[in-house]
Design a protein around this motif. Structure first.
Motif, PDB file in Angstrom:
ATOM      1  N   LEU A 137     -18.222   5.661 -12.702  1.00  0.00           N
ATOM      2  CA  LEU A 137     -16.792   5.442 -12.972  1.00  0.00           C
ATOM      3  C   LEU A 137     -16.269   4.253 -12.168  1.00  0.00           C
ATOM      4  O   LEU A 137     -15.609   3.355 -12.718  1.00  0.00           O
ATOM      5  CB  LEU A 137     -15.999   6.709 -12.625  1.00  0.00           C
ATOM      6  N   TYR A 138     -16.558   4.242 -10.875  1.00  0.00           N
ATOM      7  CA  TYR A 138     -16.093   3.151 -10.010  1.00  0.00           C
ATOM      8  C   TYR A 138     -16.583   1.807 -10.544  1.00  0.00           C
ATOM      9  O   TYR A 138     -15.816   0.859 -10.718  1.00  0.00           O
ATOM     10  CB  TYR A 138     -16.597   3.406  -8.579  1.00  0.00           C
ATOM     11  N   GLY A 139     -17.894   1.733 -10.835  1.00  0.00           N
ATOM     12  CA  GLY A 139     -18.462   0.472 -11.326  1.00  0.00           C
ATOM     13  C   GLY A 139     -17.861   0.062 -12.661  1.00  0.00           C
ATOM     14  O   GLY A 139     -17.623  -1.128 -12.907  1.00  0.00           O
ATOM     15  N   GLY A 185       0.875  -1.169   0.000  1.00  0.00           N
ATOM     16  CA  GLY A 185       0.000   0.000   0.000  1.00  0.00           C
ATOM     17  C   GLY A 185       0.912   1.219   0.000  1.00  0.00           C
ATOM     18  O   GLY A 185       2.135   1.072  -0.012  1.00  0.00           O
ATOM     19  N   ARG A 186       0.294   2.405   0.014  1.00  0.00           N
ATOM     20  CA  ARG A 186       1.135   3.621   0.028  1.00  0.00           C
ATOM     21  C   ARG A 186       1.546   4.013   1.431  1.00  0.00           C
ATOM     22  O   ARG A 186       2.613   4.582   1.646  1.00  0.00           O
ATOM     23  CB  ARG A 186       0.367   4.794  -0.594  1.00  0.00           C
ATOM     24  N   ASN A 187       0.689   3.717   2.418  1.00  0.00           N
ATOM     25  CA  ASN A 187       0.875   4.251   3.770  1.00  0.00           C
ATOM     26  C   ASN A 187       1.820   3.367   4.590  1.00  0.00           C
ATOM     27  O   ASN A 187       1.456   2.279   5.057  1.00  0.00           O
ATOM     28  CB  ASN A 187      -0.499   4.347   4.451  1.00  0.00           C
ATOM     29  N   ARG A 233     -17.915  -3.004   6.061  1.00  0.00           N
ATOM     30  CA  ARG A 233     -17.456  -1.891   6.904  1.00  0.00           C
ATOM     31  C   ARG A 233     -15.931  -1.828   6.935  1.00  0.00           C
ATOM     32  O   ARG A 233     -15.288  -2.682   7.547  1.00  0.00           O
ATOM     33  CB  ARG A 233     -18.006  -2.012   8.331  1.00  0.00           C
ATOM     34  N   THR A 234     -15.386  -0.857   6.234  1.00  0.00           N
ATOM     35  CA  THR A 234     -13.935  -0.628   6.189  1.00  0.00           C
ATOM     36  C   THR A 234     -13.715   0.882   6.263  1.00  0.00           C
ATOM     37  O   THR A 234     -14.644   1.661   6.006  1.00  0.00           O
ATOM     38  CB  THR A 234     -13.335  -1.129   4.855  1.00  0.00           C
ATOM     39  N   PRO A 235     -12.482   1.309   6.544  1.00  0.00           N
ATOM     40  CA  PRO A 235     -12.214   2.759   6.538  1.00  0.00           C
ATOM     41  C   PRO A 235     -12.579   3.389   5.197  1.00  0.00           C
ATOM     42  O   PRO A 235     -13.159   4.471   5.143  1.00  0.00           O
ATOM     43  CB  PRO A 235     -10.709   2.825   6.812  1.00  0.00           C
TER      44      PRO A 235
HETATM   45  N1  LIG Z   1     -15.791  -1.892   1.587  1.00  0.00           N
HETATM   46  C1  LIG Z   1     -16.730  -2.115   0.681  1.00  0.00           C
HETATM   47  O1  LIG Z   1     -17.933  -1.893   0.933  1.00  0.00           O
HETATM   48  C2  LIG Z   1     -16.367  -2.654  -0.673  1.00  0.00           C
HETATM   49  C3  LIG Z   1     -17.397  -3.134  -1.487  1.00  0.00           C
HETATM   50  C4  LIG Z   1     -17.084  -3.655  -2.736  1.00  0.00           C
HETATM   51  C5  LIG Z   1     -15.769  -3.701  -3.155  1.00  0.00           C
HETATM   52  N2  LIG Z   1     -14.772  -3.215  -2.353  1.00  0.00           N
HETATM   53  C6  LIG Z   1     -13.411  -3.279  -2.857  1.00  0.00           C
HETATM   54  O2  LIG Z   1     -12.570  -3.874  -1.898  1.00  0.00           O
HETATM   55  C7  LIG Z   1     -11.241  -3.376  -2.044  1.00  0.00           C
HETATM   56  C8  LIG Z   1     -10.722  -2.937  -0.683  1.00  0.00           C
HETATM   57  O3  LIG Z   1     -11.545  -1.868  -0.227  1.00  0.00           O
HETATM   58  P1  LIG Z   1     -11.689  -1.474   1.309  1.00  0.00           P
HETATM   59  O4  LIG Z   1     -13.132  -1.287   1.557  1.00  0.00           O
HETATM   60  O5  LIG Z   1     -10.895  -2.380   2.173  1.00  0.00           O
HETATM   61  O6  LIG Z   1     -11.057  -0.009   1.238  1.00  0.00           O
HETATM   62  P2  LIG Z   1      -9.945   0.756   2.105  1.00  0.00           P
HETATM   63  O7  LIG Z   1     -10.178   0.550   3.550  1.00  0.00           O
HETATM   64  O8  LIG Z   1      -9.979   2.152   1.579  1.00  0.00           O
HETATM   65  O9  LIG Z   1      -8.613   0.082   1.639  1.00  0.00           O
HETATM   66  C9  LIG Z   1      -8.123   0.338   0.345  1.00  0.00           C
HETATM   67  C10 LIG Z   1      -6.721  -0.189   0.236  1.00  0.00           C
HETATM   68  O10 LIG Z   1      -6.256   0.093  -1.090  1.00  0.00           O
HETATM   69  C11 LIG Z   1      -4.992   0.723  -0.991  1.00  0.00           C
HETATM   70  N3  LIG Z   1      -4.798   1.676  -2.090  1.00  0.00           N
HETATM   71  C12 LIG Z   1      -5.666   2.607  -2.546  1.00  0.00           C
HETATM   72  N4  LIG Z   1      -5.096   3.328  -3.527  1.00  0.00           N
HETATM   73  C13 LIG Z   1      -3.838   2.833  -3.687  1.00  0.00           C
HETATM   74  C14 LIG Z   1      -2.756   3.167  -4.525  1.00  0.00           C
HETATM   75  N5  LIG Z   1      -2.811   4.172  -5.429  1.00  0.00           N
HETATM   76  N6  LIG Z   1      -1.613   2.459  -4.426  1.00  0.00           N
HETATM   77  C15 LIG Z   1      -1.511   1.452  -3.520  1.00  0.00           C
HETATM   78  N7  LIG Z   1      -2.500   1.089  -2.693  1.00  0.00           N
HETATM   79  C16 LIG Z   1      -3.654   1.781  -2.777  1.00  0.00           C
HETATM   80  C17 LIG Z   1      -4.983   1.434   0.361  1.00  0.00           C
HETATM   81  O11 LIG Z   1      -3.654   1.516   0.836  1.00  0.00           O
HETATM   82  P3  LIG Z   1      -2.878   2.901   1.160  1.00  0.00           P
HETATM   83  O12 LIG Z   1      -3.886   3.882   1.643  1.00  0.00           O
HETATM   84  O13 LIG Z   1      -1.853   2.493   2.171  1.00  0.00           O
HETATM   85  O14 LIG Z   1      -2.271   3.265  -0.140  1.00  0.00           O
HETATM   86  C18 LIG Z   1      -5.782   0.466   1.222  1.00  0.00           C
HETATM   87  O15 LIG Z   1      -4.930  -0.515   1.776  1.00  0.00           O
HETATM   88  C19 LIG Z   1     -11.322  -2.241  -3.069  1.00  0.00           C
HETATM   89  O16 LIG Z   1     -10.878  -2.702  -4.326  1.00  0.00           O
HETATM   90  C20 LIG Z   1     -12.796  -1.922  -3.137  1.00  0.00           C
HETATM   91  O17 LIG Z   1     -13.172  -1.409  -4.384  1.00  0.00           O
HETATM   92  C21 LIG Z   1     -15.047  -2.702  -1.127  1.00  0.00           C
END
Ligand SMILES: NC(=O)c1ccc[n+]([C@@H]2O[C@H](COP(=O)([O-])OP(=O)(O)OC[C@H]3O[C@@H](n4cnc5c(N)ncnc54)[C@H](OP(=O)(O)O)[C@@H]3O)[C@@H](O)[C@H]2O)c1
Length: 247
Positions: free
Chosen positions: A153-155, A36-38, A188-190
């Motif tokens: 866009l996301y979809g 990840g980036r962070n 539920r995620t950040p």
């Molecule tokens: N939560 C939901 O309801 C949900 C539903 C459907 C699909 N999804 C999919 O599940 C996946 C994970 O989502 P999440 O809900 O866990 O979101 P999240 O908490 O925002 O986590 C996203 C992760 O992606 C990384 N990331 C984002 N942009 C990046 C970049 N440019 N380079 C490297 N890493 C990057 C972030 O890492 P850093 O910030 O450290 O870069 C973070 O670890 C995503 O693909 C999302 O589309 C989520």
């Protein structure tokens, strides 16, 4: 342990669903690269895994950068010698109107959700094909399958990743690689809390499950797809969505 001796690279493992997948893979005996980036969150995930007796390494990468993608693939292979399991999970969860999406946002979402999985897979699939074994798991979304008004866009980027899942199953399946996807519903995620706010609970209240999902519920499905038990599954899109795509 279902992944004993395996190595995995999980993108977006510094938060949410990716972190949960990394933790479940480690629990099942895999060595995992967290990316990840962070850096702070990445190191914290690695530390928690090591304290629990597991093995993980953090490699910082911005997947919107082609140079970082190439460097990540090289560093990952140097760290463990090979990558058996690739999880293309990192994503930008964007919720917004089409007319209010500027070009920089468009480019960032396409680069992270579509271009990055494409080139990371291009970099890592060949060494799997050489061993005639490997697992690639793409994390898509229910928004790839329905026309939601705030997810054009996301979809669309995730619909592209959905198609890549099927094309790669066809391309890499004959080389012993299983390529599949998980389409989560609201979890539920950040990231989801930041992009959807209160709408997360509103959307969940209409699901057959009547609740938001947990990251661990996506992670256990990823474990199944990464395990030998899923050896005959190619090009499948597995909804873990509280029933949203059924209605
Ligand atoms: N939560 C939901 O309801 C949900 C539903 C459907 C699909 N999804 C999919 O599940 C996946 C994970 O989502 P999440 O809900 O866990 O979101 P999240 O908490 O925002 O986590 C996203 C992760 O992606 C990384 N990331 C984002 N942009 C990046 C970049 N440019 N380079 C490297 N890493 C990057 C972030 O890492 P850093 O910030 O450290 O870069 C973070 O670890 C995503 O693909 C999302 O589309 C989520």
């Amino acid at each position: 342990m279902r992944l004993q001796g395996k190595t995995a690279l999980v993108t977006g493992a510094t938060s949410g669903i990716g972190q949960a997948i990394a933790q479940v893979f480690v629990r099942e005996g895999a060595q995992v690269i967290i990316t990840g980036r962070n850096k702070e969150r990445g190191q914290a995930v690695v530390e928690a895994i090591r304290l629990a007796g597991g093995s993980a390494v953090f490699i910082a990468a911005n997947l919107a950068s082609q140079r970082d993608i190439e460097s990540l693939a090289v560093q990952a292979l140097n760290a463990f010698g090979r990558i058996d399991i690739l999880v293309n999970n990192a994503g930008l969860l964007l919720s917004g109107a089409t007319g209010q999406t500027d070009e920089a946002t468009f480019d960032a979402v396409v680069a992270t959700n579509f271009k990055a999985p494409f080139y990371l897979t291009a970099a890592l699939a060949p060494q799997m094909a050489e061993r005639r074994a490997g697992k690639i798991i793409n994390i898509t979304t229910i928004s790839a399958h329905r026309g939601f008004p705030t997810a054009s866009l996301y979809g669309a980027t995730k619909a592209a990743l959905t198609l890549l899942t099927k094309a790669w199953a066809s391309e890499f399946g004959p080389n012993g690689i299983n390529v599949n996807a998980i389409a989560p519903g609201p979890v539920r995620t950040p990231g989801a809390e930041e992009s959807m706010g209160e709408r997360l609970d509103q959307v969940a209240s209409m699901l057959p499950a009547r609740r938001v999902g947990f990251p661990s519920e996506i992670a256990e499905a990823a474990l199944y797809l990464a395990s030998e038990e899923a050896s005959f599954i190619h090009g499948a899109i597995l909804p873990i969505d509280g029933g949203r795509l059924a209605i």
